[in-house]
Enzyme design. Sequence first.
Site, short mmCIF file in Angstrom:
data_model
loop_
_atom_site.label_atom_id
_atom_site.label_comp_id
_atom_site.label_asym_id
_atom_site.label_seq_id
_atom_site.Cartn_x
_atom_site.Cartn_y
_atom_site.Cartn_z
N ASP A 6 0.86 -1.17 0.00
CA ASP A 6 0.00 0.00 0.00
C ASP A 6 0.90 1.23 0.00
O ASP A 6 2.10 1.13 0.25
CB ASP A 6 -0.89 -0.01 1.26
CG ASP A 6 -1.77 1.22 1.35
OD1 ASP A 6 -2.37 1.60 0.32
OD2 ASP A 6 -1.83 1.86 2.43
N SER A 7 0.28 2.39 -0.23
CA SER A 7 1.06 3.62 -0.16
C SER A 7 1.49 3.95 1.27
O SER A 7 2.36 4.78 1.47
CB SER A 7 0.20 4.77 -0.70
OG SER A 7 -1.02 4.81 0.01
N TYR A 38 -0.31 8.26 -2.53
CA TYR A 38 -0.32 7.95 -3.95
C TYR A 38 -1.53 8.61 -4.65
O TYR A 38 -1.50 8.87 -5.83
CB TYR A 38 -0.43 6.44 -4.18
CG TYR A 38 0.82 5.63 -3.93
CD1 TYR A 38 1.97 6.19 -3.38
CD2 TYR A 38 0.85 4.27 -4.26
CE1 TYR A 38 3.11 5.42 -3.16
CE2 TYR A 38 1.99 3.50 -4.06
CZ TYR A 38 3.11 4.06 -3.50
OH TYR A 38 4.22 3.30 -3.30
N CYS A 69 -3.74 -0.96 -2.13
CA CYS A 69 -4.00 0.46 -2.38
C CYS A 69 -4.92 0.61 -3.59
O CYS A 69 -4.57 0.19 -4.70
CB CYS A 69 -2.66 1.14 -2.63
SG CYS A 69 -2.78 2.87 -3.03
N ASN A 70 -6.07 1.22 -3.40
CA ASN A 70 -7.00 1.42 -4.52
C ASN A 70 -6.38 2.29 -5.61
O ASN A 70 -6.59 2.05 -6.79
CB ASN A 70 -8.28 2.11 -4.02
CG ASN A 70 -9.32 1.13 -3.57
OD1 ASN A 70 -10.21 0.78 -4.32
ND2 ASN A 70 -9.20 0.66 -2.33
N GLU A 148 -5.70 9.84 8.96
CA GLU A 148 -4.32 9.81 9.46
C GLU A 148 -4.11 10.69 10.68
O GLU A 148 -3.24 10.45 11.50
CB GLU A 148 -3.35 10.12 8.32
CG GLU A 148 -3.33 8.92 7.39
CD GLU A 148 -2.42 9.02 6.20
OE1 GLU A 148 -1.84 10.09 5.97
OE2 GLU A 148 -2.31 8.01 5.47
N CYS A 180 -11.18 3.03 -1.08
CA CYS A 180 -9.91 3.55 -0.56
C CYS A 180 -9.61 2.81 0.74
O CYS A 180 -10.52 2.54 1.52
CB CYS A 180 -10.03 5.05 -0.29
SG CYS A 180 -8.59 5.77 0.51
N THR A 181 -8.31 2.53 0.93
CA THR A 181 -7.88 1.78 2.11
C THR A 181 -8.35 2.39 3.44
O THR A 181 -8.59 1.68 4.40
CB THR A 181 -6.34 1.75 2.16
OG1 THR A 181 -5.85 3.08 1.91
CG2 THR A 181 -5.77 0.79 1.17
N HIS A 182 -8.44 3.73 3.46
CA HIS A 182 -8.70 4.38 4.75
C HIS A 182 -10.18 4.41 5.14
O HIS A 182 -10.52 4.60 6.29
CB HIS A 182 -8.21 5.83 4.70
CG HIS A 182 -6.72 5.97 4.69
ND1 HIS A 182 -5.94 5.36 3.74
CD2 HIS A 182 -5.88 6.65 5.50
CE1 HIS A 182 -4.67 5.66 3.97
NE2 HIS A 182 -4.60 6.44 5.02
N1 DGL Z 1 -3.96 3.85 -0.17
C1 DGL Z 1 -4.63 4.90 -0.90
C2 DGL Z 1 -5.85 4.32 -1.62
O1 DGL Z 1 -6.41 3.32 -1.24
C3 DGL Z 1 -5.03 6.05 0.00
C4 DGL Z 1 -3.86 6.85 0.51
C5 DGL Z 1 -3.06 7.49 -0.59
O2 DGL Z 1 -3.58 8.38 -1.30
O3 DGL Z 1 -1.90 7.11 -0.74
O4 DGL Z 1 -6.27 4.89 -2.61
#
Ligand code: DGL
Length: 265
Positions: A6-7, A38, A69-70, A148, A180-182
């Site tokens: 993931d990012s 990302y 990471c999406n 975050e 999105c992961t978050h």
């Molecule tokens: N992991 C990213 C996603 O799922 C979210 C955080 C980022 O923008 O890096 O899109």
Amino acid sequence: MIGIFDSGVGGMTVARAIEEVLPDMRIIYFGDLARSPYGSKSPDAIKKYAREDTEFLISKGARMIVVACNSAASVAADDLEKAFDIPFFEVITPAVRNAASASRHGRIGVIGTRATVASAVYERKIKALQNDLQVFSQACPLLVPLVEEGWLNKQETKMIIRRYLHRLKIKQVDTLVLGCTHYPLLKKLIQPRIGKRVRVIDSAISVAQELEEHIRRNRERYMSAADPDHNIYYLSDITEAARQTARKIFGREIEFQLAHGLFSN
Ligand code: DGL
């Protein structure tokens, strides 16, 4: 060994979901916190990072990769499958399948980062699966920093979510993909604001279920990958905020290892 990248730390929502359904499999996680986020980067930058993240996990023994990471999955998944000769799983395809089967009136909302929404990958995949489904997407760039910061239950966060979801509510979506992961960490705030009858699809859970099925079907191949050792969590930068987010996701302390010297900017 399952490699997950993931990012940053958000992808640990995917790692946790995989831990739950496949407790015997060993996980190696890489979060590219030094180059995060990302979601606001260009497709070319994201593709380059995704390739390097994959190389890192393979160098540590991963035999399959989960793109948690999406943003990376939306622009780099095809590129990765062409470049590497190991199985890849990504968060988008299983969430699309779950959303299509959950939708009662064919109106699906998708929320994600700018990169994910700009790629239009969810629309493409949902339409490819079932052409009569309608898809409404909304970029929610403020949600990642709020998570975050640990603002998981603040009035301001609720207000921003309401604002982002307004258009999707007007469109009367019956299903909402958390792209999105978050966002799984905000599910308790998102559900009442989009409406309690709307089916909320968590892409972390969707990919964990798909991976479980794949491993069950190919048990012999992956038998030797089972390992009672602890899972390993690498980050390209370790911060106190990352430790706190990890604690929220897992409900326990995660001992991060620093992955250094491997990445160029
Ligand atoms: N992991 C990213 C996603 O799922 C979210 C955080 C980022 O923008 O890096 O899109």
